[in-house]
Scaffold this motif. Structure first.
Motif, PDB file in Angstrom:
ATOM      1  N   PHE A  21       2.601   0.713   9.289  1.00  0.00           N
ATOM      2  CA  PHE A  21       1.925   0.777   7.886  1.00  0.00           C
ATOM      3  C   PHE A  21       3.691   1.214   6.670  1.00  0.00           C
ATOM      4  O   PHE A  21       3.624   0.928   6.299  1.00  0.00           O
ATOM      5  N   ALA A  22       4.511   2.451   7.707  1.00  0.00           N
ATOM      6  CA  ALA A  22       5.141   2.918   6.531  1.00  0.00           C
ATOM      7  C   ALA A  22       6.206   1.346   6.598  1.00  0.00           C
ATOM      8  O   ALA A  22       7.482   1.015   5.639  1.00  0.00           O
TER       9      ALA A  22
ATOM     10  N   ARG B  86       4.366   8.052  -2.470  1.00  0.00           N
ATOM     11  CA  ARG B  86       4.750   5.984  -1.830  1.00  0.00           C
ATOM     12  C   ARG B  86       4.185   5.886  -2.460  1.00  0.00           C
ATOM     13  O   ARG B  86       4.324   4.176  -2.563  1.00  0.00           O
TER      14      ARG B  86
ATOM     15  N   LEU C 284       5.773  -7.352  -1.940  1.00  0.00           N
ATOM     16  CA  LEU C 284       4.720  -6.348  -2.779  1.00  0.00           C
ATOM     17  C   LEU C 284       4.475  -6.791  -3.543  1.00  0.00           C
ATOM     18  O   LEU C 284       3.037  -5.549  -3.839  1.00  0.00           O
TER      19      LEU C 284
ATOM     20  N   VAL D 252      -2.637  -1.289  -1.552  1.00  0.00           N
ATOM     21  CA  VAL D 252      -2.182  -0.680  -0.426  1.00  0.00           C
ATOM     22  C   VAL D 252      -3.183   0.805  -0.774  1.00  0.00           C
ATOM     23  O   VAL D 252      -3.106   0.837  -2.214  1.00  0.00           O
TER      24      VAL D 252
ATOM     25  N   PRO E 111      15.608   2.175   1.785  1.00  0.00           N
ATOM     26  CA  PRO E 111      14.951   1.673   3.279  1.00  0.00           C
ATOM     27  C   PRO E 111      15.599   1.415   4.479  1.00  0.00           C
ATOM     28  O   PRO E 111      15.226   2.493   5.342  1.00  0.00           O
ATOM     29  N   ALA E 112      16.875   1.203   4.222  1.00  0.00           N
ATOM     30  CA  ALA E 112      17.268   0.811   5.323  1.00  0.00           C
ATOM     31  C   ALA E 112      18.260   1.437   6.145  1.00  0.00           C
ATOM     32  O   ALA E 112      18.157   2.106   7.643  1.00  0.00           O
TER      33      ALA E 112
ATOM     34  N   VAL F 188       6.447   1.833  -3.489  1.00  0.00           N
ATOM     35  CA  VAL F 188       5.596   0.675  -3.188  1.00  0.00           C
ATOM     36  C   VAL F 188       5.671  -0.667  -4.177  1.00  0.00           C
ATOM     37  O   VAL F 188       4.990  -1.566  -3.887  1.00  0.00           O
TER      38      VAL F 188
ATOM     39  N   MET G 226       0.821  -7.294  -2.797  1.00  0.00           N
ATOM     40  CA  MET G 226      -0.162  -6.420  -1.558  1.00  0.00           C
ATOM     41  C   MET G 226      -0.556  -5.314  -2.239  1.00  0.00           C
ATOM     42  O   MET G 226       0.206  -4.757  -3.189  1.00  0.00           O
TER      43      MET G 226
ATOM     44  N   THR H 124       4.567  -1.330   3.870  1.00  0.00           N
ATOM     45  CA  THR H 124       4.920  -0.886   2.996  1.00  0.00           C
ATOM     46  C   THR H 124       6.639  -0.696   2.272  1.00  0.00           C
ATOM     47  O   THR H 124       6.423   0.092   0.993  1.00  0.00           O
ATOM     48  N   ARG H 125       7.366  -0.589   3.519  1.00  0.00           N
ATOM     49  CA  ARG H 125       8.908  -0.398   3.236  1.00  0.00           C
ATOM     50  C   ARG H 125       9.128   1.112   2.442  1.00  0.00           C
ATOM     51  O   ARG H 125      10.077   1.337   1.684  1.00  0.00           O
ATOM     52  N   LEU H 126       8.872   2.429   3.722  1.00  0.00           N
ATOM     53  CA  LEU H 126       8.902   3.376   2.985  1.00  0.00           C
ATOM     54  C   LEU H 126       9.885   3.167   4.365  1.00  0.00           C
ATOM     55  O   LEU H 126      11.332   3.416   3.319  1.00  0.00           O
ATOM     56  N   PHE H 127       9.956   2.391   4.893  1.00  0.00           N
ATOM     57  CA  PHE H 127      11.663   1.971   5.770  1.00  0.00           C
ATOM     58  C   PHE H 127      11.940   0.714   6.558  1.00  0.00           C
ATOM     59  O   PHE H 127      10.631   0.261   6.530  1.00  0.00           O
ATOM     60  N   GLU H 128      12.948   0.262   7.363  1.00  0.00           N
ATOM     61  CA  GLU H 128      13.327  -1.396   7.340  1.00  0.00           C
ATOM     62  C   GLU H 128      13.254  -0.783   8.790  1.00  0.00           C
ATOM     63  O   GLU H 128      14.070  -0.452   9.353  1.00  0.00           O
TER      64      GLU H 128
ATOM     65  N   THR I 272       3.674   4.635  12.407  1.00  0.00           N
ATOM     66  CA  THR I 272       4.436   3.814  11.369  1.00  0.00           C
ATOM     67  C   THR I 272       4.886   2.685  11.031  1.00  0.00           C
ATOM     68  O   THR I 272       5.616   1.760  10.684  1.00  0.00           O
TER      69      THR I 272
ATOM     70  N   ARG J 107      14.162  -0.068  -6.278  1.00  0.00           N
ATOM     71  CA  ARG J 107      14.081   1.170  -5.609  1.00  0.00           C
ATOM     72  C   ARG J 107      15.179   1.771  -6.679  1.00  0.00           C
ATOM     73  O   ARG J 107      14.364   2.957  -7.429  1.00  0.00           O
TER      74      ARG J 107
ATOM     75  N   PHE K 149      -2.915   4.529   0.905  1.00  0.00           N
ATOM     76  CA  PHE K 149      -2.845   5.348   1.818  1.00  0.00           C
ATOM     77  C   PHE K 149      -3.898   6.278   2.823  1.00  0.00           C
ATOM     78  O   PHE K 149      -4.142   5.863   2.362  1.00  0.00           O
TER      79      PHE K 149
END
Lengths: 246, 270
Positions: free
Chosen positions: A49-50, B99, A78, A83, B257-258, B103, A81, A53-57, A47, B108, A85
Motif C-alpha cells: 500500500f505504501a 499521508r 494519483l 485511498v 519517495p525514491a 497522496v 485513485m 500510494t507513493r509514500l515511497f518508491e 508495504t 511533492r 488508509f
C-alpha cells in the motif's frame, strides 16, 4: 481494450539492506472488480500500500493506475485513485464538511462542485445529517464512512483500502463491506481491499493471496479453491500459508 | 492535467485547514503567547538593570532591555511555531493525515511548500498578537515598522518552518522529537542575538561569538529587528534566504519517495 484500473509488475522492495518485504509482486485489478488482497499480518500488505500510494518508491517494478505509470506520471496516476488508509486520517477538531472540502481542494475540485459531491457521497452512506458535526463526536464506524465518502469525492476509477474495518464492530464492518461491494456493482469502480479477514470476501470476488512478501495465488475465489483442491477459501488460504511454513 | 486553478485551490485548502486548526486549538495559541510574554514581563524586567544596552543599529538611542529583546522574542514565537508545526507533521504522519496530503495529485515540493506557507501564516498571527501586547506594555516600534516587518516575518517564518520540516523528515518517532526540542530549540535560541547583542558575547568568548554569528536564527532575529525599525539588513536577509533554500531543499529530499529518509527506513508500519 481499456487499461486495467491497477496493474503491478515485477515489484520488489526491501527496507534498507534488510530482507525483501515484497518480492516480484504482480497483480491486476480490472475495472469494476472487487479484488481482496488477503494475507496474514506482516505479509507485506502495508508495504504494498505504501508503494501504491507513493509514500515511497521501489527502484524495480512498475505500478500503473489506469495505464498511468506512478513513477513517470505520479499526478495523473494519483488523480485516478481514492485511498482509505488503515490509520484514521481525519482532523478530529474539524467538521465532516471541513474535512471533505479540504480533501476536495487538494484535488482541485471547485468549491461548489465539492459541496454537492460531499453531500451526495455522505447521503449514500447515511451520513448526510452529520455533515456539520465535528469528527471527534462520531464513532469509529461513522468516521470510516466519512473517510470512504472522502475517498470518492474526486470520482476515482480505483479505490484502494488498507484493512479498513480494523477496530470496527460487526454491524459497522458489514455496512462498509457491503457498501464497497455495491460501488463495484453499481458504479463500476475497481476496488483493492487488503484484509486478513476471510469473511469480508464474497464468493464472486477476486482474491490475491500474499504471504511473506510474495503472491501465492490469484484469481476468482472459485479458481483459487479449485487450484488448491479446497472447498472453501478458508481452507485454500490455510493450505497456501501452510505450504510455505512446511 | 494539473492546472493553475488546481494549485491555487490546493494552496487555499492547505492554508485554510492550518488556520482552522489553529483557531480550534486555543491552548496552542495561548501558550504561543504566554511564552514570550513571560520573557518580556519577568526575565527582561529582572535583567533590566544588569544589562545596559549600548547604541547598536538599528537603534538610534540608548534603549531599555525590553526593547532589545522584543525582536528576539518574535523570532522565538516563529521558532517554536516552526518546530510545533513539524511536531504536528510527525504526529500527522503517524496518524496518517500527512499521508493523505502526500497522496494528492500534486508535486511533492508544492505540497511541502504549501504546508510551510500555512505554518508561516499561523506564526505571523501569533507574532502580531504578541507585538500588540508588547505595544500596550510600552515597547513601541515606529508605526510603519509594523508594516515593514511583515515581509521579514514571511522569510524568517518560512526559514524556521523549513528547519522544522527537515527535522520532521528525519525523525522517526514522536519521542525523539522531545530530544530535538532540547537539542535544537534551546541552543538555537540561546546561541543567537535574541537575548544579547553580538559584541557582548564577543567580550565573553570568541567561540560562542562565532557560533552566534553563523547561527541562522541570529540572522533571522536581526532581519526582524531591522525591519521593525524601518531598516533593511541586507546581509541578514541574504543569510536567511540561503538557510531557507538549504533547509527546504533538505526537506524536499527527505520526503522524496525514491531517495529520501522515508524510503530508507520505511513507513514504520510493517
Amino acid at each position: 481494450m481499456a487499461a486495467p484500473a491497477l496493474s503491478i509488475e515485477g515489484l520488489s522492495y526491501a527496507y534498507g539492506r534488510g530482507a525483501f518485504a515484497l518480492k516480484d509482486v504482480a497483480l491486476t485489478v480490472e475495472a469494476g472488480s472487487f479484488t481482496a488482497l488477503l494475507g496474514p499480518n506482516g505479509a507485506g500488505k502495508t508495504t504494498l500500500f505504501a508503494l501504491i500510494t507513493r509514500l515511497f518508491e521501489s527502484p524495480g517494478g512498475t505500478i500503473r493506475i489506469g495505464g498511468a505509470d506512478l513513477r513517470r506520471e505520479p499526478t495523473r496516476a494519483l488523480a485516478r485513485m481514492g485511498v482509505v488508509f488503515q490509520q484514521p486520517t481525519l482532523d478530529l477538531d474539524l467538521t465532516v464538511r471541513q474535512n471533505l472540502l479540504y480533501f476536495a481542494a487538494l484535488h482541485g475540485i471547485p468549491r461548489r462542485t465539492a459541496q454537492a459531491r460531499a453531500l451526495g457521497s455522505l447521503e449514500q452512506l447515511g451520513m448526510a445529517e452529520r455533515i456539520d458535526e465535528t469528527v471527534r463526536t462520531l464513532n469509529g464506524g461513522h468516521r470510516r464512512r466519512v473517510e470512504l465518502a472522502r475517498a470518492l469525492l474526486h470520482e476515482p476509477a480505483l479505490l484502494v483500502l488498507d484493512e479498513p474495518t480494523v477496530g470496527l464492530d460487526v454491524p459497522a464492518r458489514r455496512a462498509i463491506v457491503e457498501h464497497v461491494h455495491s460501488l463495484c456493482r453499481e458504479r463500476g469502480i475497481a476496488v483493492l481491499w487488503a484484509t486478513h479477514l476471510i469473511d469480508e470476501i464474497a464468493p464472486d470476488d477476486r482474491v490475491v493471496v500474499i504471504h511473506k512478501g510474495q503472491i501465492r495465488a490469484s484469481g476468482p475465489v472459485a479458481d483459487v479453491n479449485r487450484d488448491t483442491g479446497a472447498d472453501t477459501l478458508t481452507d485454500s488460504f490455510n493450505r497456501l500459508i501452510a505450504k510455505e511454513a512446511a | 492535467m494539473t492546472t493553475a486553478a488546481h494549485y491555487a485551490r490546493a494552496l487555499g485548502g492547505i492554508v485554510g485547514r492550518e488556520v482552522l486548526r489553529f483557531v480550534h486549538q486555543r491552548e496552542r495559541f495561548l501558550s504561543a503567547l504566554v511564552r514570550p510574554l513571560l520573557w518580556l514581563f519577568v526575565f527582561a524586567a529582572g535583567f533590566r538593570a544588569a544589562l545596559g544596552i549600548a547604541i547598536t543599529p538599528p537603534y538610534e538611542t540608548y534603549i531599555p532591555y525590553e526593547v532589545y529583546i522584543v525582536p528576539g522574542l518574535v523570532g522565538m514565537v516563529q521558532l517554536f511555531n516552526g518546530m510545533q508545526s513539524s511536531l504536528s507533521m510527525v504526529y500527522d504522519r503517524e496518524m496518517g493525515s500527512m499521508r493523505m496530503l502526500l497522496v494528492s495529485p500534486l508535486p511533492r515540493w508544492f505540497l511541502l511548500t504549501a504546508k510551510l506557507l500555512a505554518g508561516t501564516a499561523v506564526s505571523i498571527l501569533q507574532v502580531y498578537a504578541f507585538l500588540a501586547i508588547a505595544w500596550l506594555y510600552g515597547v513601541q516600534a515606529p508605526p510603519l515598522g509594523y508594516v515593514t516587518v511583515l515581509p521579514a516575518l514571511v522569510v524568517t517564518g518560512l526559514m524556521l518552518g523549513a528547519l522544522g520540516m527537515l527535522l520532521s523528515s528525519a525523525i522517526r518517532q514522536l519521542e525523539n522529537f522531545a530530544g530535538v526540542m532540547n537539542f535544537v530549540i534551546f541552543p538555537t535560541f540561546f546561541l543567537s542575538t535574541a537575548l544579547y547583542p553580538l559584541w557582548k558575547m564577543q567580550e565573553s568568548s570568541e567561540l560562542l561569538y562565532t557560533i552566534c554569528l553563523v547561527n541562522p536564527f541570529s540572522q533571522a532575529v536581526e532581519l526582524i529587528r531591522h525591519a521593525l525599525y524601518l531598516s533593511l539588513n541586507a546581509q541578514a536577509l541574504a543569510w536567511t534566504v540561503l538557510a531557507l533554500a538549504a533547509f527546504l531543499g533538505g526537506a524536499i529530499f527527505g520526503y522524496n519517495p525514491a531517495r529520501g529518509f522515508l524510503a530508507r527506513r520505511g513507513a514504520g508500519a510493517e
